[in-house]
Motif scaffolding. Structure first.
Motif, short mmCIF file in Angstrom:
data_model
loop_
_atom_site.label_atom_id
_atom_site.label_comp_id
_atom_site.label_asym_id
_atom_site.label_seq_id
_atom_site.Cartn_x
_atom_site.Cartn_y
_atom_site.Cartn_z
N SER A 103 0.84 -1.21 0.00
CA SER A 103 0.00 0.00 0.00
C SER A 103 0.88 1.26 0.00
O SER A 103 0.53 2.25 -0.64
N LEU A 104 2.02 1.22 0.67
CA LEU A 104 2.92 2.38 0.64
C LEU A 104 3.43 2.64 -0.78
O LEU A 104 3.46 3.78 -1.26
N LEU A 105 3.85 1.57 -1.47
CA LEU A 105 4.36 1.72 -2.84
C LEU A 105 3.33 2.39 -3.74
O LEU A 105 3.66 3.30 -4.49
N HIS A 106 2.09 1.90 -3.67
CA HIS A 106 1.06 2.47 -4.54
C HIS A 106 0.61 3.86 -4.08
O HIS A 106 0.36 4.73 -4.90
N ASP A 107 0.52 4.06 -2.76
CA ASP A 107 0.14 5.39 -2.26
C ASP A 107 1.15 6.44 -2.72
O ASP A 107 0.78 7.56 -3.09
N ASP A 108 2.44 6.08 -2.69
CA ASP A 108 3.46 7.04 -3.11
C ASP A 108 3.29 7.42 -4.58
O ASP A 108 3.49 8.57 -4.95
N VAL A 109 2.95 6.43 -5.41
CA VAL A 109 2.70 6.71 -6.83
C VAL A 109 1.49 7.65 -6.96
O VAL A 109 1.53 8.67 -7.64
N ILE A 110 0.42 7.27 -6.27
CA ILE A 110 -0.85 8.00 -6.41
C ILE A 110 -0.74 9.41 -5.87
O ILE A 110 -1.23 10.37 -6.48
N ASP A 111 -0.08 9.55 -4.71
CA ASP A 111 0.06 10.88 -4.10
C ASP A 111 1.25 11.66 -4.64
O ASP A 111 1.47 12.80 -4.24
N GLU A 112 2.02 11.02 -5.53
CA GLU A 112 3.24 11.63 -6.09
C GLU A 112 4.18 12.10 -5.00
O GLU A 112 4.83 13.15 -5.11
N ASP A 113 4.28 11.30 -3.92
CA ASP A 113 5.20 11.63 -2.82
C ASP A 113 6.64 11.38 -3.26
O ASP A 113 6.96 10.30 -3.75
N PRO A 114 7.52 12.37 -3.05
CA PRO A 114 8.90 12.21 -3.51
C PRO A 114 9.79 11.42 -2.54
O PRO A 114 10.78 10.83 -2.97
N ALA A 122 10.24 4.81 -4.53
CA ALA A 122 10.57 3.86 -5.60
C ALA A 122 10.18 4.40 -6.98
O ALA A 122 10.92 4.25 -7.95
N TRP A 123 9.01 5.03 -7.08
CA TRP A 123 8.56 5.48 -8.41
C TRP A 123 9.47 6.57 -8.95
O TRP A 123 9.63 6.69 -10.18
N THR A 124 10.07 7.40 -8.06
CA THR A 124 10.96 8.45 -8.56
C THR A 124 12.27 7.85 -9.08
O THR A 124 12.92 8.43 -9.93
N VAL A 125 12.64 6.68 -8.56
CA VAL A 125 13.89 6.04 -8.96
C VAL A 125 13.68 5.10 -10.15
O VAL A 125 14.46 5.10 -11.10
N PHE A 126 12.62 4.31 -10.11
CA PHE A 126 12.43 3.25 -11.11
C PHE A 126 11.30 3.53 -12.09
O PHE A 126 11.06 2.74 -13.01
N GLY A 127 10.58 4.64 -11.89
CA GLY A 127 9.47 4.96 -12.79
C GLY A 127 8.15 4.43 -12.26
O GLY A 127 8.11 3.47 -11.48
N VAL A 128 7.06 5.07 -12.70
CA VAL A 128 5.72 4.71 -12.23
C VAL A 128 5.35 3.27 -12.61
O VAL A 128 4.85 2.51 -11.76
N PRO A 129 5.56 2.85 -13.88
CA PRO A 129 5.14 1.48 -14.23
C PRO A 129 5.76 0.42 -13.31
O PRO A 129 5.05 -0.42 -12.76
#
Lengths: 352, 352
Positions: A103-114, A122-129
């Motif tokens: 849930s943290l991984l997806h929340d960070d994507v959804i909320d665009e938390d840096p 993780a999404w800022t390092v490895f990309g959203v997909p």
């Protein structure tokens, strides 16, 4: 017996007891968590390792800061409180920790938390997909760990965790929807329901799984779930107070961070709903696209004058009292539940 | 006995049999699928209904086009083939359909696909956050349906479906990673592994769940999984051929759609790996940012001259032969598996 975060701890060992339990939980659960994550395929495994703080973005090993292990500690402490063997519940504790981190991984994507745990998300390092995919795999892994557990509680625990993930989704969805509404249009009831789904449900599920793994009956399992939910709501209320008045040196959050972000946290929504002049002042400040330091101080003051701070503090106390009531249904001799109480106090005492 | 999509169907009822089975599967599984989706909370439920084609974006009812039901049909047909009662496997069929649709929801977000089943994709209508959250809830719902099933195969089926979701994630991740590499650098082996994870795994899991729900032993379950995987690979190979040479009137895809999108589909990767002058010509066309109609025709011609079309056709035939071999291990008297064979032929005969 202490029942709220504002009451003292007569034994004087609540914090120490909780800290010790959390450290013991990390030691007990981490090896299994690491082995389980190693079963993930290729790049997904690498991103999961990064998210848990075990690896740098370049694949070299890292110190590791996988969080405070509150949820797995609740599983093990609940098993213990109901007379079970916590070692038998380590898979369940691992599953809860995996579900939390999905849930943290997806929340960070959804909320665009840096940032998360003082590192780039993780999404800022490895990309959203890849962050979405890793969250998906981690959710499935959580449910796989339970489904593959030969323990007799495994099937009920699986069904319960899957239902909990759905409730987490409902909470995250409601949170997103609130962002698009005027703060005055969000009711306290909606906000509490959202917080229960987003924060309370998983803490309740952790306690319920612990009870299931102790072989507890349906009533005790439900009482433990209710304990975790109420403690989770108290935790969220305190977290929201910290988001406005917290000490940056202790919390890592700047003062008024939630106000700067125009967050519709529980004290803010309570203040807005008060019908006071301070509520209108706060609404005005929230209508502005940005707040400078002076505006943040005025907003915090307005929340306080509108009664939002007192309301949140008394709600948190009330929720903790309810939590202890539920706990005493599951564990009539509360002395056997001292670890659970220490954990509940630990998560709701961070303002002091 | 027909073993490949290029061979005739001596009984002359393969397509009709498969179409009938798919229609019967929709009729049997849809009521349960709808009831199950109704258990989702609020907005998540609404987005799920939209995704399945039961509702318009404004919430009014729609005709419904929830896809061809191939995966749930495989579950029911596999149960039947192994002497089980397909009605007992309807929950498993529902779970497989939910898992498939979870992956579609997230794949559409990740690939930024604008349409699905001739309608705007969920993320274009409801936004990326809600589409991610709905996919998450649908994945958890799939596993919940199995975990709550009182059938004795439920635990093994849950573990298997969870493992399958992880493999789907690996496949989707590999697919994304290929997009960022030069086509000549992607090997056929990598591409086949990706296709097996992304397409074969869930078809294999559907057949394996059907076997589990028939009370089959480990060897039969594994043989059924292998049957579904190989049939799934054949399906993907045919789908890739359609993506280059398919008839737009029959497939709904424009001619050369995959070439326009610079997709590294199996025939393209095979052609690139051929070391022929046509391979170099194709690589050159793929290096250009866009292709006009003439370039698309030249690219399709180059894939053919480089042997990519023949390779994909013979691979598909080979995979179907292997699929039937595996099936005959699980069901020695293949007459009992006529529905499974009809389904396998149905999904791999669409070029004719």
């Amino acid at each position: 017996m202490t029942t709220t975060h504002t009451t003292g701890d007569p034994k004087g060992d609540g914090m120490e007891g909780a800290a010790g339990l959390l450290a013991r939980t990390r030691a007990a659960v981490d090896p299994r968590l690491r082995t389980t994550v190693e079963s993930l395929p290729g790049q997904v495994r690498r991103i999961a390792r990064y998210h848990f703080g075990w690896e740098q973005a370049d694949g070299t090993s890292a110190e590791g800061n996988a969080g405070k292990a509150i949820r797995p500690a609740l599983v093990l402490a609940a098993t213990q409180a109901l007379g079970g063997d916590p070692r038998q519940a380590e898979r369940a504790a691992t599953a809860i920790e995996l579900a939390h981190n999905f849930s943290l991984l997806h929340d960070d994507v959804i909320d665009e938390d840096p940032t998360r745990r003082n590192r780039p998300t993780a999404w800022t390092v490895f990309g959203v997909p890849d962050a979405i995919i890793t969250g998906d795999a981690m959710c499935a892994l959580a449910l796989r760990v339970l489904a593959e557990d030969p323990h007799p509680a495994s099937a009920k625990a699986s069904a319960r965790l899957a239902a909990c993930v759905i409730e987490l989704c409902a909470g995250q969805q409601a949170d997103c929807a609130f962002e698009n509404r005027a703060p005055q249009d969000v009711t306290i009831e909606e906000c509490l329901t959202m917080a229960e789904a987003k924060t309370g449900a998983l803490l309740g599920c952790a306690c319920a799984l612990g009870a299931l793994y102790a072989g507890a009956g349906d009533e005790e399992v439900e009482a433990m779930d209710a304990f975790g939910r109420e403690a989770g709501l108290a935790f969220q209320l305190i977290d929201d107070l910290i988001g406005i008045w917290g000490d940056p040196a202790r919390t890592g959050k700047p003062v008024g961070a939630d106000l700067v972000a125009h967050k519709k946290s529980l004290p803010v929504v309570a203040a807005m709903a008060s019908g006071t002049p301070a509520a209108e002042e706060l609404a005005e400040l929230y209508r502005a696209p940005a707040m400078d330091a002076a505006a943040v101080r005025r907003a915090a003051d307005a929340v306080e004058r509108a009664g939002g701070r007192d309301w949140a503090q008394s709600q948190a106390a009330d929720r903790m009292a309810r939590a202890v009531d539920h706990l005493s249904r599951a564990v009539p001799e509360l002395g056997a539940a001292d670890e659970l109480l220490a954990l509940a106090e630990f998560v709701t005492r961070r303002t002091r």
